[in-house]
Design a protein around this motif. Structure first.
Motif, mmCIF file in Angstrom:
data_model
loop_
_atom_site.group_PDB
_atom_site.id
_atom_site.type_symbol
_atom_site.label_atom_id
_atom_site.label_comp_id
_atom_site.label_asym_id
_atom_site.label_seq_id
_atom_site.Cartn_x
_atom_site.Cartn_y
_atom_site.Cartn_z
ATOM 1 N N VAL A 1 0.824 -1.210 0.000
ATOM 2 C CA VAL A 1 0.000 0.000 0.000
ATOM 3 C C VAL A 1 0.859 1.262 0.000
ATOM 4 N N VAL A 2 1.922 1.276 0.762
ATOM 5 C CA VAL A 2 2.745 2.474 0.912
ATOM 6 C C VAL A 2 3.953 2.396 -0.014
ATOM 7 N N ASN A 3 4.539 3.572 -0.308
ATOM 8 C CA ASN A 3 5.659 3.673 -1.236
ATOM 9 C C ASN A 3 6.782 4.466 -0.572
ATOM 10 N N TYR A 4 7.996 4.127 -0.891
ATOM 11 C CA TYR A 4 9.138 4.798 -0.272
ATOM 12 C C TYR A 4 10.193 5.096 -1.328
ATOM 13 N N CYS A 5 10.811 6.264 -1.166
ATOM 14 C CA CYS A 5 11.897 6.643 -2.073
ATOM 15 C C CYS A 5 13.210 5.988 -1.665
ATOM 16 N N SER A 6 13.314 5.537 -0.417
ATOM 17 C CA SER A 6 14.564 4.955 0.072
ATOM 18 C C SER A 6 14.268 4.061 1.269
ATOM 19 N N ARG A 7 15.254 3.259 1.618
ATOM 20 C CA ARG A 7 15.103 2.398 2.794
ATOM 21 C C ARG A 7 15.135 3.213 4.080
ATOM 22 N N ALA A 8 15.814 4.336 4.065
ATOM 23 C CA ALA A 8 15.847 5.183 5.263
ATOM 24 C C ALA A 8 14.452 5.724 5.578
ATOM 25 N N CYS A 9 13.734 6.194 4.553
ATOM 26 C CA CYS A 9 12.364 6.668 4.773
ATOM 27 C C CYS A 9 11.454 5.522 5.209
ATOM 28 N N GLN A 10 11.685 4.332 4.672
ATOM 29 C CA GLN A 10 10.888 3.177 5.085
ATOM 30 C C GLN A 10 11.108 2.867 6.560
ATOM 31 N N ALA A 11 12.375 2.935 7.023
ATOM 32 C CA ALA A 11 12.662 2.648 8.429
ATOM 33 C C ALA A 11 12.025 3.681 9.346
ATOM 34 N N LEU A 12 12.106 4.967 8.965
ATOM 35 C CA LEU A 12 11.507 6.013 9.796
ATOM 36 C C LEU A 12 9.992 5.869 9.857
ATOM 37 N N HIS A 13 9.372 5.650 8.703
ATOM 38 C CA HIS A 13 7.917 5.544 8.678
ATOM 39 C C HIS A 13 7.432 4.274 9.380
ATOM 40 N N TRP A 14 8.231 3.219 9.344
ATOM 41 C CA TRP A 14 7.841 1.976 10.015
ATOM 42 C C TRP A 14 7.715 2.179 11.509
ATOM 43 N N LYS A 15 8.708 2.794 12.120
ATOM 44 C CA LYS A 15 8.669 2.941 13.577
ATOM 45 C C LYS A 15 7.714 4.041 14.017
ATOM 46 N N LEU A 16 7.418 5.000 13.123
ATOM 47 C CA LEU A 16 6.532 6.099 13.503
ATOM 48 C C LEU A 16 5.057 5.751 13.314
ATOM 49 N N ALA A 17 4.718 5.009 12.253
ATOM 50 C CA ALA A 17 3.294 4.783 11.975
ATOM 51 C C ALA A 17 3.000 3.446 11.323
ATOM 52 N N HIS A 18 3.792 3.046 10.353
ATOM 53 C CA HIS A 18 3.375 1.934 9.494
ATOM 54 C C HIS A 18 3.389 0.588 10.209
ATOM 55 N N LYS A 19 4.152 0.477 11.271
ATOM 56 C CA LYS A 19 4.202 -0.804 11.987
ATOM 57 C C LYS A 19 2.826 -1.184 12.531
ATOM 58 N N ALA A 20 2.073 -0.179 12.957
ATOM 59 C CA ALA A 20 0.742 -0.452 13.501
ATOM 60 C C ALA A 20 -0.312 -0.622 12.407
ATOM 61 N N GLU A 21 0.021 -0.265 11.165
ATOM 62 C CA GLU A 21 -0.964 -0.302 10.085
ATOM 63 C C GLU A 21 -0.729 -1.434 9.101
ATOM 64 N N CYS A 22 0.513 -1.915 9.003
ATOM 65 C CA CYS A 22 0.860 -2.867 7.951
ATOM 66 C C CYS A 22 0.240 -4.231 8.244
ATOM 67 N N SER A 23 -0.353 -4.813 7.244
ATOM 68 C CA SER A 23 -0.904 -6.164 7.345
ATOM 69 C C SER A 23 -0.717 -6.842 5.999
ATOM 70 N N PRO A 24 -0.466 -8.158 5.991
ATOM 71 C CA PRO A 24 -0.191 -8.856 4.727
ATOM 72 C C PRO A 24 -1.356 -8.766 3.760
ATOM 73 N N MET A 25 -1.026 -8.764 2.484
ATOM 74 C CA MET A 25 -2.045 -8.714 1.438
ATOM 75 C C MET A 25 -2.956 -9.930 1.495
ATOM 76 N N GLU A 26 -2.407 -11.101 1.897
ATOM 77 C CA GLU A 26 -3.228 -12.307 1.948
ATOM 78 C C GLU A 26 -4.374 -12.155 2.946
ATOM 79 N N ARG A 27 -4.120 -11.404 4.041
ATOM 80 C CA ARG A 27 -5.187 -11.217 5.031
ATOM 81 C C ARG A 27 -6.338 -10.425 4.424
#
Length: 375
Positions: A337-363
């Protein structure tokens, strides 16, 4: 003696009293006129002396005034600090345009907002960049490359800042090389991106350290070395923690420490994490804030034709980067669902918000299939 009507002529004493009163009145008026003329003359003399006396500011040498203005521009907390001094008089306006003053302008004095973006603001940043101000080169380069879509001049300005060892410019050029921004997919140069990241990492750039660590762990653009990649990731986390626990800012340090003790165990983001230490998000650079405001005010990045997918933004809200072509950014491999320009932005967004929102596509697919069966 009496008149024909029987009235008596005034006596000699009465005439003398009237004459004396008239004389005293005329003498008093003359004295007032003399005092008035004396005051006017003294005032004119003082004004003439003041006009002949030179202004002390005009006696100061230009080198001293330029040195003072350079100190002011280096410590300015807002763009208005330097602008308010330059509009004071013609001399300060002229000396405020000196390359020595513009080259030392601070980041905050260059932080122009989208609401204040005009041709004069663009020209001011260009003058600072021409004077050798690395922050102005980086900011104007980012604005031209992503916002004004002037890819060539924007990349050239960022390259000028990178040649001056500007860590953020080096990392931004690395992101451009990793994504092939401004060109086609074939323009990606992973080796150049890793080299630029390594240079920025040497200068202590946290995002570059984290990006380089992931590249080494995954073998992305460089020979795979998991142990070395882990070392760079831990170093990035340590620098991230040290930045907020700075002794010069005890208030921020205390808040970060409380944040760590409150949420550290729940989040699992420690020094050994791939996604950064559990500290508040760092303040975004003025260039990134400008890009976020720019695209928010325009409602999107670029124009898309009918039936075409619009260009996407980096999902890390403080980044502000937008795609220069479709499907340029990488999607989250779990939810897509989400897109990132770099792995650094992915790491920051993961700990700030996306960790609580991310769920596998199969679910999602299973949930959709169950809903159809119920219907």
């Amino acid at each position: 003696m009496r008149t024909r009507r029987g009235l008596c002529y005034p006596g000699l004493r009465q005439w003398e009293a009237q004459w004396r009163a008239v004389d005293e009145e005329e003498a008093g008026g003359a004295r007032k006129r003399r005092r008035r003329l004396h005051r006017v003359g003294r005032r004119m003399a003082e004004e003439g002396a003041a006009a002949e006396r030179p202004d002390l500011f005009d006696t100061l040498p230009d080198d001293l005034v330029v040195s003072i203005l350079s100190k002011l521009s280096a410590s300015a907390a807002a763009p208005s600090d330097l602008a308010s001094v330059r509009i004071t008089c013609k001399r300060l306006n002229g000396l405020g345009s000196s390359p020595l003053v513009l080259a030392t302008a601070s980041v905050k004095s260059l932080a122009v907002g989208v609401g204040n973006w005009t041709e004069s603001a663009h020209r001011f940043l260009k003058q600072c960049a021409d004077a050798g101000n690395l922050e102005a080169c980086y900011m104007l380069g980012m604005i031209r490359f992503y916002c004004l879509e002037s890819r060539g001049s924007g990349a050239a300005l960022m390259a000028r800042a990178a040649m001056g060892s500007h860590a953020a410019a080096l990392y931004s050029l690395a992101v451009i090389q990793f994504n092939g921004s401004g060109g086609s997919k074939r323009d990606k140069d992973l080796g150049a991106g890793v080299a630029l990241c390594a240079r920025a990492a040497v200068l202590g750039h946290v995002d570059a350290l984290r990006e380089l660590g992931h590249c080494l762990q995954d073998g992305y653009g460089v020979r795979r070395n998991v142990a070395e990649g882990r070392r760079f990731l831990i170093q990035a986390n340590a620098r991230e923690l040290a930045a907020v626990l700075n002794p010069s800012s005890p208030t921020t340090a205390a808040a970060a420490w409380q944040h760590h003790h409150r949420d550290g165990l729940a989040s699992g983001c420690s020094l050994l994490s791939d996604f950064g230490y559990n500290v508040p998000a760092p303040e975004a650079h003025p260039a990134n804030r400008f890009m976020v405001e720019w695209f928010a005010s325009r409602g999107g990045a670029g124009e898309s034709g009918p039936g075409e997918e619009a260009l996407r933004f980096c999902s890390h809200g403080a980044c502000g980067r937008a795609e220069t072509r479709r499907h340029e950014f990488r999607r989250c491999s779990v939810c897509g669902v989400v897109n990132y320009c770099s792995r650094a932005c992915q790491a920051l967004h993961w700990k700030l918000a996306h960790k609580a929102e991310c769920s596998p596509m199969e679910r999602w697919l299973d949930a959709a299939g169950g809903a159809e069966m119920m219907n």
